[in-house]
Design an enzyme around this catalytic site. Structure first.
Site, short mmCIF file in Angstrom:
data_model
loop_
_atom_site.label_atom_id
_atom_site.label_comp_id
_atom_site.label_asym_id
_atom_site.label_seq_id
_atom_site.Cartn_x
_atom_site.Cartn_y
_atom_site.Cartn_z
N GLU A 23 -26.06 -13.46 5.55
CA GLU A 23 -25.03 -14.00 4.69
C GLU A 23 -25.48 -14.90 3.48
OE1 GLU A 23 -22.32 -15.31 7.54
OE2 GLU A 23 -22.01 -13.45 8.52
N ARG A 26 -25.69 -13.96 -0.21
CA ARG A 26 -24.73 -13.68 -0.82
C ARG A 26 -24.15 -14.84 -1.89
NH1 ARG A 26 -20.41 -12.44 4.31
NH2 ARG A 26 -21.64 -10.75 4.99
#
Length: 138
Positions: A23, A26
């Site tokens: 993540e 991102r």
């Protein structure tokens, strides 16, 4: 949801380590998109202190060097634990304006907030979370 923890990567549960590994990049993409749309750091409401929930990701918009270094640590820890990760490259952020490429040294209170959230998640599913493949709480 994008998770960025402040706990040492060596202390993360396997699941938290993998989630952050996936993540964290991102944020680089989000900032690049904002820059392409003409945004500057001053266009964002960035909390002066680490927060969870709304504003958590935005807090890191001007701290991309911290995220770049953390991604290096996450990749190294994933490999150390024997995880089969496909992407071991760390994003080059030199194309992003300097105002977004700040570093960050977390305060102990911020680390405690981050760790408390991880502890809360682990407490919800104590037998599911693993560390080096072994249950944290058997």
């Amino acid at each position: 949801m994008t998770r960025i923890n402040l706990t040492l990567v060596s202390e993360l549960a396997d699941q938290h380590l993998m989630a952050e590994y996936r993540e964290l990049p991102r944020v680089f993409g989000a900032v690049r998109k904002h820059v392409a749309n003409g945004k500057r750091v001053r266009d964002f409401k960035i909390s002066p202190t680490f927060i969870l929930g709304a504003g958590h990701v935005t807090f890191f918009y001007d701290k991309l060097e911290f995220l770049r270094k953390r991604q290096i640590e996450l990749i190294a820890e994933c490999l150390k634990r024997g995880f089969n990760i496909k992407d071991t490259t760390v994003q080059d952020i030199s194309d992003i304006p300097q105002e977004f490429r700040g570093d960050y040294i977390p305060h102990e209170a911020s680390i405690a907030i981050s760790q408390a959230r991880l502890d809360e998640k682990i407490a919800q599913r104590p037998t599911w979370y693993k560390y080096y493949g072994k249950a944290i709480y058997a």
